[in-house]
Design a protein around this motif. Sequence first.
Motif, PDB file in Angstrom:
ATOM      1  N   PHE A 142       0.849  -0.705  -0.129  1.00  0.00           N
ATOM      2  CA  PHE A 142       0.073   0.140   0.187  1.00  0.00           C
ATOM      3  C   PHE A 142       0.470   1.363  -0.152  1.00  0.00           C
ATOM      4  O   PHE A 142       1.651   1.571   0.093  1.00  0.00           O
ATOM      5  CB  PHE A 142      -0.870  -0.550   1.243  1.00  0.00           C
ATOM      6  CG  PHE A 142      -0.466   0.156   2.723  1.00  0.00           C
ATOM      7  CD1 PHE A 142       0.198   0.967   3.035  1.00  0.00           C
ATOM      8  CD2 PHE A 142      -0.631  -1.702   2.972  1.00  0.00           C
ATOM      9  CE1 PHE A 142       0.517   0.755   4.903  1.00  0.00           C
ATOM     10  CE2 PHE A 142       0.188  -1.275   4.723  1.00  0.00           C
ATOM     11  CZ  PHE A 142       1.050   0.145   5.565  1.00  0.00           C
ATOM     12  N   GLU A 143      -0.187   2.181  -0.044  1.00  0.00           N
ATOM     13  CA  GLU A 143       0.983   3.581  -0.063  1.00  0.00           C
ATOM     14  C   GLU A 143       0.967   3.885   1.046  1.00  0.00           C
ATOM     15  O   GLU A 143      -0.013   3.584   1.643  1.00  0.00           O
ATOM     16  CB  GLU A 143       0.525   4.608  -1.221  1.00  0.00           C
ATOM     17  CG  GLU A 143       0.220   4.132  -2.575  1.00  0.00           C
ATOM     18  CD  GLU A 143      -0.654   5.232  -3.560  1.00  0.00           C
ATOM     19  OE1 GLU A 143      -1.042   6.205  -3.570  1.00  0.00           O
ATOM     20  OE2 GLU A 143      -2.175   4.480  -3.115  1.00  0.00           O
ATOM     21  N   ARG A 201       5.480  -5.460   4.866  1.00  0.00           N
ATOM     22  CA  ARG A 201       4.603  -4.828   4.174  1.00  0.00           C
ATOM     23  C   ARG A 201       5.884  -4.232   2.741  1.00  0.00           C
ATOM     24  O   ARG A 201       7.323  -3.941   3.105  1.00  0.00           O
ATOM     25  CB  ARG A 201       4.706  -3.178   4.980  1.00  0.00           C
ATOM     26  CG  ARG A 201       3.917  -2.256   3.679  1.00  0.00           C
ATOM     27  CD  ARG A 201       4.545  -0.408   4.002  1.00  0.00           C
ATOM     28  NE  ARG A 201       3.928   0.582   3.345  1.00  0.00           N
ATOM     29  CZ  ARG A 201       3.920   1.846   3.249  1.00  0.00           C
ATOM     30  NH1 ARG A 201       4.501   2.100   4.880  1.00  0.00           N
ATOM     31  NH2 ARG A 201       3.872   2.492   2.589  1.00  0.00           N
ATOM     32  N   ALA A 250      -4.499   0.408   7.078  1.00  0.00           N
ATOM     33  CA  ALA A 250      -3.128  -1.161   6.775  1.00  0.00           C
ATOM     34  C   ALA A 250      -3.596  -2.010   8.179  1.00  0.00           C
ATOM     35  O   ALA A 250      -3.783  -2.704   8.587  1.00  0.00           O
ATOM     36  CB  ALA A 250      -2.583  -0.924   6.196  1.00  0.00           C
ATOM     37  N   PHE A 283      -2.457   5.384   3.276  1.00  0.00           N
ATOM     38  CA  PHE A 283      -3.017   4.013   3.992  1.00  0.00           C
ATOM     39  C   PHE A 283      -2.691   3.323   5.281  1.00  0.00           C
ATOM     40  O   PHE A 283      -3.122   2.402   5.407  1.00  0.00           O
ATOM     41  CB  PHE A 283      -3.402   3.251   2.913  1.00  0.00           C
ATOM     42  CG  PHE A 283      -4.633   3.487   1.022  1.00  0.00           C
ATOM     43  CD1 PHE A 283      -5.469   4.198   1.292  1.00  0.00           C
ATOM     44  CD2 PHE A 283      -3.566   3.158   0.234  1.00  0.00           C
ATOM     45  CE1 PHE A 283      -5.958   4.832   0.797  1.00  0.00           C
ATOM     46  CE2 PHE A 283      -4.096   3.419  -0.641  1.00  0.00           C
ATOM     47  CZ  PHE A 283      -5.872   5.101  -0.625  1.00  0.00           C
ATOM     48  N   PHE A 293      -3.419  -6.348  -1.175  1.00  0.00           N
ATOM     49  CA  PHE A 293      -2.686  -5.099  -1.761  1.00  0.00           C
ATOM     50  C   PHE A 293      -4.465  -3.643  -1.956  1.00  0.00           C
ATOM     51  O   PHE A 293      -5.050  -4.173  -1.753  1.00  0.00           O
ATOM     52  CB  PHE A 293      -3.119  -4.780  -3.540  1.00  0.00           C
ATOM     53  CG  PHE A 293      -2.707  -4.206  -3.836  1.00  0.00           C
ATOM     54  CD1 PHE A 293      -2.516  -3.136  -4.283  1.00  0.00           C
ATOM     55  CD2 PHE A 293      -3.897  -4.379  -4.905  1.00  0.00           C
ATOM     56  CE1 PHE A 293      -2.122  -1.833  -4.497  1.00  0.00           C
ATOM     57  CE2 PHE A 293      -3.907  -2.680  -6.245  1.00  0.00           C
ATOM     58  CZ  PHE A 293      -3.430  -1.676  -5.192  1.00  0.00           C
ATOM     59  N   ILE A 294      -3.989  -2.735  -1.192  1.00  0.00           N
ATOM     60  CA  ILE A 294      -4.673  -1.879  -1.286  1.00  0.00           C
ATOM     61  C   ILE A 294      -5.277  -0.923  -1.640  1.00  0.00           C
ATOM     62  O   ILE A 294      -3.668  -0.428  -2.232  1.00  0.00           O
ATOM     63  CB  ILE A 294      -4.459  -1.399  -0.077  1.00  0.00           C
ATOM     64  CG1 ILE A 294      -4.405  -2.106   2.118  1.00  0.00           C
ATOM     65  CG2 ILE A 294      -5.600  -0.192   0.824  1.00  0.00           C
ATOM     66  CD1 ILE A 294      -4.288  -1.606   3.031  1.00  0.00           C
ATOM     67  N   GLU A 295      -5.726  -0.686  -3.056  1.00  0.00           N
ATOM     68  CA  GLU A 295      -6.192   0.294  -3.431  1.00  0.00           C
ATOM     69  C   GLU A 295      -6.901   1.301  -3.039  1.00  0.00           C
ATOM     70  O   GLU A 295      -7.968   1.398  -2.210  1.00  0.00           O
ATOM     71  CB  GLU A 295      -6.381  -0.608  -4.795  1.00  0.00           C
ATOM     72  CG  GLU A 295      -8.113  -1.557  -5.229  1.00  0.00           C
ATOM     73  CD  GLU A 295      -8.782  -1.541  -6.650  1.00  0.00           C
ATOM     74  OE1 GLU A 295      -7.810  -1.583  -6.602  1.00  0.00           O
ATOM     75  OE2 GLU A 295      -9.834  -1.921  -6.678  1.00  0.00           O
ATOM     76  N   ASP A 296      -7.476   1.773  -4.134  1.00  0.00           N
ATOM     77  CA  ASP A 296      -8.439   3.593  -4.222  1.00  0.00           C
ATOM     78  C   ASP A 296      -8.939   3.917  -5.422  1.00  0.00           C
ATOM     79  O   ASP A 296      -8.057   4.226  -6.246  1.00  0.00           O
ATOM     80  CB  ASP A 296      -7.037   4.757  -3.391  1.00  0.00           C
ATOM     81  CG  ASP A 296      -8.529   6.091  -3.461  1.00  0.00           C
ATOM     82  OD1 ASP A 296      -9.818   5.508  -2.522  1.00  0.00           O
ATOM     83  OD2 ASP A 296      -7.856   7.141  -2.395  1.00  0.00           O
ATOM     84  N   TYR A 341     -10.231   0.919  -0.318  1.00  0.00           N
ATOM     85  CA  TYR A 341      -9.853   1.695   1.017  1.00  0.00           C
ATOM     86  C   TYR A 341     -11.642   2.517   0.947  1.00  0.00           C
ATOM     87  O   TYR A 341     -12.444   2.619   1.589  1.00  0.00           O
ATOM     88  CB  TYR A 341      -8.689   2.337   0.403  1.00  0.00           C
ATOM     89  CG  TYR A 341      -9.485   4.188   1.838  1.00  0.00           C
ATOM     90  CD1 TYR A 341      -8.794   3.768   2.131  1.00  0.00           C
ATOM     91  CD2 TYR A 341      -9.736   5.420   0.744  1.00  0.00           C
ATOM     92  CE1 TYR A 341      -9.289   5.024   3.704  1.00  0.00           C
ATOM     93  CE2 TYR A 341      -9.907   5.934   1.794  1.00  0.00           C
ATOM     94  CZ  TYR A 341      -9.360   5.938   3.128  1.00  0.00           C
ATOM     95  OH  TYR A 341      -9.869   7.083   3.821  1.00  0.00           O
ATOM     96  N   TYR A 359       0.185   3.379  -9.184  1.00  0.00           N
ATOM     97  CA  TYR A 359       0.090   1.744  -9.181  1.00  0.00           C
ATOM     98  C   TYR A 359       0.734   1.864 -11.008  1.00  0.00           C
ATOM     99  O   TYR A 359      -0.160   1.031 -11.826  1.00  0.00           O
ATOM    100  CB  TYR A 359      -1.484   2.227  -9.532  1.00  0.00           C
ATOM    101  CG  TYR A 359      -2.344   2.369  -7.800  1.00  0.00           C
ATOM    102  CD1 TYR A 359      -1.773   1.664  -6.795  1.00  0.00           C
ATOM    103  CD2 TYR A 359      -3.711   2.991  -7.643  1.00  0.00           C
ATOM    104  CE1 TYR A 359      -2.570   1.882  -5.869  1.00  0.00           C
ATOM    105  CE2 TYR A 359      -3.739   3.389  -6.511  1.00  0.00           C
ATOM    106  CZ  TYR A 359      -3.307   3.175  -5.257  1.00  0.00           C
ATOM    107  OH  TYR A 359      -3.969   2.701  -4.053  1.00  0.00           O
TER     108      TYR A 359
END
Length: 628
Positions: free
Chosen positions: A254-255, A296, A262, A258, A327-330, A360, A302
């Motif tokens: 993740f960025e 992490r 997370a 986040f 994977f956390i995406e927006d 997210y 992306y």
Amino acid sequence: MSNIRLNFLPITDQEFEFNIYRKEIEGAIEKNSGLKWYRLFPDSEATERKNYYVSTDKEDGFESFSCHPNHNIDLTKWYLFESLKKSVTNSNLTIEYSFYQRHKLNEIQFTVNEFNEGKQLVILSPYYLRQEDKHGFLIDFKFRKAENTSFNKEVQRLSLSLDEKYRSNKNYYLDKHRLFQGFLKSNFQSIKSFNISDSVINLSDELMSVSCNHLDKKQYIFSKNRTSSSQFLGIKNYGPLNIVSDDVQFVFIFEDRFKTFANDIFLSLIGKANPGTFPGMEAMFKIKLDKTKVKRVSISDYSNPELLKAVDKVVEFSKDKKTIAVFIEDYSEEEGNSEPYYFLKYQFLKKDIPLQVLNYQKLSARNTLKWSTSNIGLQVFSKLGGKPWIVKPSNTDCLILGIGSSHKKDKETGKIQRFFAYSICLDSSGLYKKLEVLAEDEDETNYLQSLQNGLVQLLSNDDFSNYKSCVLHLPFKIKRSEIKALEQAINEVSNLDFTVVKINVDNRFFGFSNHNTLVPYESSYIQLASNQFLVWFEGLNYGKEIVDKRLSNPVHLEFLNIGARVEDYKSYLQDIINLSGANWRGFNAKSVPISIYYSKIITEYISEFGDIVDVEQMSVTNDKPWFL
């Protein structure tokens, strides 16, 4: 035995005849002539049918012919449609209407409500209820979205999926019934009587009541063969059927923005954030999760190069440990899944590392993570090779093959370059076996032969040698000659009883119970014809007759080759409805059998993969359900 009011309006007097004009076809049928054609007996003494062009009006070279409604069912349905069409055209209706005709589908669409987002339609289409030997019209509801309107919450509300507060519409059945009744008691009254040749017939303005039967309640099997009627309570009280024996490492991608989110996910997965709704991965699935088991990988954007770097780091971390990437995406849920989602999914699939993607925008909404964590945990556990539960089968030693298909298009021309067919392999307990590519061909005409060869090769595998029967679940219909070819090919390698069932989730049928919610009980079914059934996979539960969410439409099932073995129908119906409870994607996901549902998901994945990368078809075959 109770009754269900089917969305069918029968003709009040079924003893009618109608007059047509016909002309025998000599030679080839001119399919683009604009004329309808049907197979009819030349006279009452004939034993063989011939092909005839047919018209409702007198034309040169055509002879008059008096037809009984059961002489040719398709002809009668077309004639009834044309007759009602004339009645509508000649009426003084104050609402907008249109006619839709394609192949054998004939519809009259009435606009009952119009909005900026689109139109609410009530639809009438001719139908023959074979089980009751009655002709009439199906009545249905559809929302037609305006061309320039995106698929948003307002569209979902007007489609009756969401309620006035944009929550799951638990009054879906009541709302649909209200729309039907509003139409039937108003505009329908001026068109329900129409001419058939020299007489007038009437359509009933009441939905037809038909007898209803019930299948057994689904039973789930957990650790040490213990059973429960609840997937969640069964896992919680007894533990999963088969655990993941290795230690598991979670690698979050993740960025920096986040970090807090997370951490919320981690606390939720270990059972600290919302223990009342999810007690934790260890308590539920016997997977230990603490800070020592988490790593992490940081990303800055992306882009594909950045995501590929993340994949390489996860691969490095996973050399000595069983690993799952998270994977956390927006991304806006209304836009569907993102390109990075599919890109990462495919890259990890090639590396045989499971991936869990968390959105997210969806999960950061109030209380959403609280109620979603149990399903996230279930998906993670299953992707790692754990088996949460199976269902108690009706037919033992029965192999279920869910057939799906996809194709690859040329990005510039849009022309299909390659066709693919694959099979979800399960058994009647819902135990996922594997995903197998059956056919890959550049020519659609070679598809059947490739599919036939693929099935033979699949069933020759030692993994399937102990099965006594095989049931093919299809989301589409195939010809009898094609079924026979498949049967013959299978008989060359195995002595399996072979059955083919078409499972149609998106169908024109609906029904209402006499309960004040109008919802039939779960596992209810009605028989439409000798080989056709309408089944409620979701509905009321005995002793708990409340509706707390939008319940799905009934599913149409058609047995394509079971012949005279009518006694087998119920056991196969039971297995199909059982498979709707074998869905490891969520604890309450039970509206579609996984043989069809999983195939649909995989079709979407492969299609999206093909738009992003050059898909290696064999890379999607896996004995773990990566697509959950």
